[in-house]
Design an enzyme around this catalytic site. Structure first.
Site, PDB file in Angstrom:
ATOM      1  N   PRO A   2      43.389  33.781  39.922  1.00 30.65           N
ATOM      2  CG  PRO A   2      41.165  33.730  39.298  1.00 30.65           C
ATOM      3  CD  PRO A   2      42.209  34.631  39.843  1.00 30.65           C
ATOM      4  CD  GLU A   3      49.469  32.814  37.281  1.00 29.04           C
ATOM      5  OE1 GLU A   3      49.729  32.560  36.097  1.00 29.04           O
ATOM      6  OE2 GLU A   3      50.248  33.427  38.025  1.00 29.04           O
ATOM      7  CG  HIS A  90      32.866  41.348  47.179  1.00 30.60           C
ATOM      8  ND1 HIS A  90      32.780  42.692  46.909  1.00 30.60           N
ATOM      9  CD2 HIS A  90      33.533  41.255  48.345  1.00 30.60           C
ATOM     10  CE1 HIS A  90      33.387  43.382  47.862  1.00 30.60           C
ATOM     11  NE2 HIS A  90      33.841  42.530  48.755  1.00 30.60           N
ATOM     12  NE  ARG A 109      42.330  42.208  45.673  1.00 31.94           N
ATOM     13  CZ  ARG A 109      43.575  41.841  45.917  1.00 31.94           C
ATOM     14  NH1 ARG A 109      44.468  41.897  44.955  1.00 31.94           N
ATOM     15  NH2 ARG A 109      43.924  41.419  47.089  1.00 31.94           N
ATOM     16  NE  ARG A 150      58.649  42.895  22.812  1.00 29.24           N
ATOM     17  CZ  ARG A 150      57.464  42.554  23.305  1.00 29.24           C
ATOM     18  NH1 ARG A 150      56.717  41.665  22.682  1.00 29.24           N
ATOM     19  NH2 ARG A 150      57.027  43.085  24.415  1.00 29.24           N
TER      20      ARG A 150
END
Length: 269
Positions: A2-3, A90, A109, A150
């Site tokens: 899922p994004e 699950h 997971r 950065r």
DNA sequence: AACGTGCCCTGAACGC
DNA sequence: TGCGTTCAGGGCACGT
């Protein structure tokens, strides 16, 4: 995986079944998720649900005493089912509602999490998050500032939740391709012109995915009603060694910060 | 502060 | 057939 768009579509899908209903019981079959809510908190959750909101990829189920915070991790998804539906593999957590329906978290997971955020407090994990990508506080000035010192590859900085939330590996690859930016380019070397391309690309790509997911989503109360991965066309992600859809040369695939990174050395600079 | 690496987890794909 | 290995990936923890 899922994004942000899938999390938002999940929120929209479950929200009608939760809001204005009463949470009567939490059934935990598997507490070994990434994080787990304190047991003493679980005992006091017999409360009405006020609303379901989202911050980054976290879903917030708002109760009078605080928020249940869900994260779907890599493989988590939510279903709304009639109370008593037998659990399958699950199916780790159920939120049982007074309506006779149950919100069920399935997460193969177990990278997902269930947290608690008392009323008026912000959980430490949510406290330092960057702006929402679809809000006005994510803009060119803000991103330029975040990139300024950065020297790390721009793709990795873009995926840093302190810079902007909700841009995972797939969207980072796609957005950088669409904006014509080389993923390996040090963030501080990204030009103003490129930033001006990147910000709207991220916003429109995410917004379009949410829109598509929202239309794909029919009924969250059906086992198969979960939003699949949206029909959106992926231009580079998963297409390493295949021809670039824009220019036809072979796409490069490398690893950046242990993440698969695909780009076109002709279209991206 | 910035940066790199490790780790959590299951299941699918792959190699021998 | 049946092992073992690798990969997928969000995001925090930690060492430098």
């Amino acid at each position: 995986m899922p994004e942000l768009p899938e999390v938002e579509v999940s929120r929209q899908g479950i929200s009608p079944y939760l809001e204005d209903h009463h949470l009567v019981q939490v059934i935990a079959r598997q507490r070994q998720l990434r994080w787990w809510i304190p047991d003493e908190v679980l005992a006091q959750l017999n409360q009405p649900i006020l609303s379901v909101t989202r911050r980054a990829k976290y879903l917030l189920i708002q109760l009078p005493l605080g928020d249940i915070v869900l994260h779907l991790g890599m493989s988590g998804h939510l279903k709304v089912l009639p109370k008593g539906t037998p659990a399958t593999k699950h199916d780790h957590v159920d939120l049982v509602l007074s309506s006779g329906m149950t919100l069920r978290l399935n997460d193969t997971r177990r990278f997902g999490a269930v947290l608690w955020q008392p009323k008026g407090e912000v959980h430490p994990l949510l406290a330092k998050l960057g702006p929402e990508p679809l809000s006005d506080s994510f803009n060119i000035e803000q991103l330029a500032d975040a990139f300024a010192k950065r020297s790390t590859a721009v793709k990795q900085v873009l995926m840093d939740n302190h810079v902007v939330v909700g841009v995972g590996n797939i969207y980072a690859n796609e957005a950088l391709f669409k904006a014509g930016i080389l993923p390996t380019k040090p963030a501080k070397e990204v030009s103003l012109q490129q930033l001006e391309a990147l910000v709207p690309v991220i916003k429109t790509t995410l917004a379009e995915a949410i829109k598509q997911g929202g239309t794909t989503l029919k009924d969250f109360s059906q086992a198969d009603g979960k939003p699949g991965y949206f029909a959106q066309q992926l231009l580079v992600y998963g297409r390493g060694a295949k021809p670039c859809m824009a220019c036809g040369i072979i796409l490069n695939e490398i690893r950046l910060g242990q993440r698969s990174t695909v780009f076109c050395s002709h279209c991206q600079h």
